[in-house]
Motif scaffolding. Structure first.
Motif, PDB file in Angstrom:
ATOM      1  N   ASN A 118     -25.730   5.326 -44.014  1.00 54.38           N
ATOM      2  CA  ASN A 118     -26.917   5.411 -44.866  1.00 54.38           C
ATOM      3  C   ASN A 118     -27.611   4.060 -45.009  1.00 54.38           C
ATOM      4  OD1 ASN A 118     -24.752   4.358 -46.242  1.00 54.38           O
ATOM      5  ND2 ASN A 118     -25.241   5.319 -48.197  1.00 54.38           N
ATOM      6  N   VAL A 119     -27.845   3.395 -43.891  1.00 56.77           N
ATOM      7  CA  VAL A 119     -28.553   2.124 -43.896  1.00 56.77           C
ATOM      8  C   VAL A 119     -30.039   2.383 -44.141  1.00 56.77           C
ATOM      9  CG1 VAL A 119     -29.209   0.146 -42.476  1.00 56.77           C
ATOM     10  CG2 VAL A 119     -26.889   1.019 -42.374  1.00 56.77           C
ATOM     11  N   VAL A 120     -30.689   1.502 -44.862  1.00 51.53           N
ATOM     12  CA  VAL A 120     -32.114   1.666 -45.161  1.00 51.53           C
ATOM     13  C   VAL A 120     -32.944   1.632 -43.874  1.00 51.53           C
ATOM     14  CG1 VAL A 120     -32.004   0.790 -47.518  1.00 51.53           C
ATOM     15  CG2 VAL A 120     -32.222  -0.824 -45.637  1.00 51.53           C
ATOM     16  N   PRO A 121     -34.150   2.247 -43.875  1.00 48.20           N
ATOM     17  CA  PRO A 121     -34.933   2.406 -42.630  1.00 48.20           C
ATOM     18  C   PRO A 121     -35.292   1.121 -41.907  1.00 48.20           C
ATOM     19  CG  PRO A 121     -35.782   3.834 -44.362  1.00 48.20           C
ATOM     20  CD  PRO A 121     -34.776   2.949 -45.003  1.00 48.20           C
ATOM     21  N   TRP A 122     -35.381   0.005 -42.632  1.00 49.40           N
ATOM     22  CA  TRP A 122     -35.809  -1.232 -41.968  1.00 49.40           C
ATOM     23  C   TRP A 122     -34.659  -2.018 -41.350  1.00 49.40           C
ATOM     24  CZ3 TRP A 122     -34.340  -5.836 -44.660  1.00 49.40           C
ATOM     25  CH2 TRP A 122     -33.859  -5.618 -45.966  1.00 49.40           C
ATOM     26  N   LEU A 123     -33.454  -1.453 -41.448  1.00 44.70           N
ATOM     27  CA  LEU A 123     -32.281  -2.090 -40.845  1.00 44.70           C
ATOM     28  C   LEU A 123     -31.618  -1.146 -39.851  1.00 44.70           C
ATOM     29  CD1 LEU A 123     -30.623  -3.659 -44.021  1.00 44.70           C
ATOM     30  CD2 LEU A 123     -32.029  -4.835 -42.317  1.00 44.70           C
ATOM     31  N   GLN A 124     -30.893  -1.731 -38.917  1.00 43.73           N
ATOM     32  CA  GLN A 124     -30.143  -0.970 -37.919  1.00 43.73           C
ATOM     33  C   GLN A 124     -28.724  -1.507 -37.909  1.00 43.73           C
ATOM     34  OE1 GLN A 124     -31.036  -1.523 -33.566  1.00 43.73           O
ATOM     35  NE2 GLN A 124     -31.964   0.496 -33.824  1.00 43.73           N
ATOM     36  N   MET A 125     -27.742  -0.603 -37.878  1.00 37.59           N
ATOM     37  CA  MET A 125     -26.357  -1.053 -37.964  1.00 37.59           C
ATOM     38  C   MET A 125     -25.496  -0.450 -36.871  1.00 37.59           C
ATOM     39  SD  MET A 125     -24.322  -3.016 -39.515  1.00 37.59           S
ATOM     40  CE  MET A 125     -22.564  -3.333 -39.532  1.00 37.59           C
ATOM     41  N   ASP A 126     -24.832  -1.317 -36.101  1.00 32.79           N
ATOM     42  CA  ASP A 126     -23.812  -0.914 -35.125  1.00 32.79           C
ATOM     43  C   ASP A 126     -22.473  -1.201 -35.791  1.00 32.79           C
ATOM     44  OD1 ASP A 126     -22.011  -0.611 -33.090  1.00 32.79           O
ATOM     45  OD2 ASP A 126     -22.924  -2.061 -31.732  1.00 32.79           O
ATOM     46  N   ILE A 127     -21.943  -0.183 -36.481  1.00 35.08           N
ATOM     47  CA  ILE A 127     -20.749  -0.406 -37.298  1.00 35.08           C
ATOM     48  C   ILE A 127     -19.513  -0.658 -36.443  1.00 35.08           C
ATOM     49  CG2 ILE A 127     -20.104   2.028 -37.472  1.00 35.08           C
ATOM     50  CD1 ILE A 127     -19.879  -0.724 -40.224  1.00 35.08           C
ATOM     51  N   GLU A 128     -19.478  -0.117 -35.215  1.00 40.67           N
ATOM     52  CA  GLU A 128     -18.311  -0.321 -34.344  1.00 40.67           C
ATOM     53  C   GLU A 128     -18.146  -1.794 -34.004  1.00 40.67           C
ATOM     54  OE1 GLU A 128     -16.540   1.152 -30.012  1.00 40.67           O
ATOM     55  OE2 GLU A 128     -18.294   2.148 -30.903  1.00 40.67           O
ATOM     56  N   ASN A 129     -19.268  -2.460 -33.730  1.00 42.44           N
ATOM     57  CA  ASN A 129     -19.220  -3.884 -33.383  1.00 42.44           C
ATOM     58  C   ASN A 129     -19.582  -4.788 -34.562  1.00 42.44           C
ATOM     59  OD1 ASN A 129     -18.642  -3.615 -30.491  1.00 42.44           O
ATOM     60  ND2 ASN A 129     -20.675  -2.663 -30.393  1.00 42.44           N
ATOM     61  N   MET A 130     -19.899  -4.146 -35.707  1.00 45.44           N
ATOM     62  CA  MET A 130     -20.256  -4.863 -36.928  1.00 45.44           C
ATOM     63  C   MET A 130     -21.430  -5.820 -36.704  1.00 45.44           C
ATOM     64  SD  MET A 130     -16.725  -5.564 -38.986  1.00 45.44           S
ATOM     65  CE  MET A 130     -15.540  -4.256 -39.251  1.00 45.44           C
ATOM     66  N   ILE A 131     -22.474  -5.271 -36.119  1.00 46.50           N
ATOM     67  CA  ILE A 131     -23.694  -6.031 -35.868  1.00 46.50           C
ATOM     68  C   ILE A 131     -24.879  -5.277 -36.467  1.00 46.50           C
ATOM     69  CG2 ILE A 131     -25.244  -6.989 -34.135  1.00 46.50           C
ATOM     70  CD1 ILE A 131     -22.887  -7.173 -32.234  1.00 46.50           C
TER      71      ILE A 131
ATOM     72  N   ASP B 263     -39.116   1.898 -49.329  1.00 46.70           N
ATOM     73  CA  ASP B 263     -37.734   1.700 -48.905  1.00 46.70           C
ATOM     74  C   ASP B 263     -36.858   1.091 -50.005  1.00 46.70           C
ATOM     75  OD1 ASP B 263     -38.372   2.621 -46.361  1.00 46.70           O
ATOM     76  OD2 ASP B 263     -38.825   0.605 -45.608  1.00 46.70           O
ATOM     77  N   ILE B 264     -37.504   0.532 -51.029  1.00 49.86           N
ATOM     78  CA  ILE B 264     -36.762  -0.155 -52.091  1.00 49.86           C
ATOM     79  C   ILE B 264     -36.517   0.844 -53.216  1.00 49.86           C
ATOM     80  CG2 ILE B 264     -36.768  -2.118 -53.677  1.00 49.86           C
ATOM     81  CD1 ILE B 264     -38.771  -3.461 -51.725  1.00 49.86           C
ATOM     82  N   ASP B 265     -35.269   1.288 -53.323  1.00 48.18           N
ATOM     83  CA  ASP B 265     -34.940   2.408 -54.195  1.00 48.18           C
ATOM     84  C   ASP B 265     -34.577   2.005 -55.620  1.00 48.18           C
ATOM     85  OD1 ASP B 265     -32.633   1.099 -53.560  1.00 48.18           O
ATOM     86  OD2 ASP B 265     -31.530   2.855 -52.853  1.00 48.18           O
ATOM     87  N   LEU B 266     -34.827   0.774 -56.000  1.00 48.75           N
ATOM     88  CA  LEU B 266     -34.486   0.324 -57.347  1.00 48.75           C
ATOM     89  C   LEU B 266     -35.600   0.700 -58.326  1.00 48.75           C
ATOM     90  CD1 LEU B 266     -33.183  -3.243 -56.444  1.00 48.75           C
ATOM     91  CD2 LEU B 266     -31.830  -1.187 -56.860  1.00 48.75           C
ATOM     92  N   PRO B 267     -35.235   1.091 -59.553  1.00 54.86           N
ATOM     93  CA  PRO B 267     -36.243   1.473 -60.564  1.00 54.86           C
ATOM     94  C   PRO B 267     -36.917   0.246 -61.166  1.00 54.86           C
ATOM     95  CG  PRO B 267     -34.051   1.622 -61.517  1.00 54.86           C
ATOM     96  CD  PRO B 267     -33.860   1.275 -60.064  1.00 54.86           C
TER      97      PRO B 267
END
Length: 207
Positions: free
Chosen positions: A167-180, A191-195
């Motif tokens: 559930n990474v935010v739309p402006w980021l991309q995550m390769d969790i296997e390689n932790m990049i 994209d900023i879900d804070l109230p």
């Protein structure tokens, strides 16, 4: 101004809402805000109507506590946002979101911004192949954030890897296997879900 080092749950109670500063604890019945939804201190239960200034001040303090920054940092970010083209309030939030500690948190490599700040300070991350240990480092589109090779096998990062929900935010991309992770665009206001009512902060600093 020194960084606040007391119980962070008091900060949530002071603002009268969950700021999610304790990670998983905020989602349990042990959350002090759920059990004692009033300000801390002897007179915490007395209800006082805030002035316009008080409302603006509380909004600014809330944002400072969300991102774990000092007053001097907040004012510096506001001045930078005011000089940029666009809506000042939205510019401010975009700058705050681009902080390295926040990006680490958004990538799912830490349970809270406080934990992310500690991990960055301890030198667990590289940006574009170079070690960066400054939590306030402002990231840019196209940069990659990688967990150092020697840190990938640590228990904490293994836990984040195994518990990753995608559930990474739309402006980021995550390769969790390689932790990049990679910053693929600037965050938009949606994209900023804070109230946050950022216009109150602009009004406060514009006086």
């Amino acid at each position: 101004m020194a960084r606040y080092t007391g119980p962070v749950c008091r900060l949530c109670r002071r603002e009268g809402q969950k700021l999610y500063l304790k990670g998983d604890k905020c989602f349990t019945d042990k959350c002090p805000v759920a059990r004692r939804n009033y300000a801390p201190g002897q007179h915490g239960q007395s209800r006082k109507k805030l002035s316009n200034y008080g409302v603006q001040l509380r909004e600014k303090q809330k944002v400072r506590r969300y991102y774990g920054i000092s007053e001097s940092q907040m004012r510096k970010y506001f001045e930078a946002a005011d000089k940029k083209v666009g809506i000042t309030g939205e510019n401010l939030l975009k700058i705050l979101e681009s902080r390295l500690d926040n990006v680490i948190f958004r990538l799912g490599l830490a349970d809270s911004r406080a934990e992310a700040r500690q991990l960055v300070t301890h030198g667990h991350f590289k940006i574009n192949g170079k070690k960066v240990d400054i939590p306030s480092y402002l990231t840019s589109v196209g940069e990659t954030i990688e967990v150092k090779e020697g840190s990938k096998s640590s228990v904490r990062f293994k836990e984040h890897q195994e518990g990753f929900q995608g559930n990474v935010v739309p402006w980021l991309q995550m390769d969790i296997e390689n932790m990049i992770g990679k910053i693929i665009s600037e965050p938009s206001r949606e994209d900023i879900d804070l109230p946050i009512q950022e216009h109150l902060i602009v009004e406060l600093y514009s006086k």
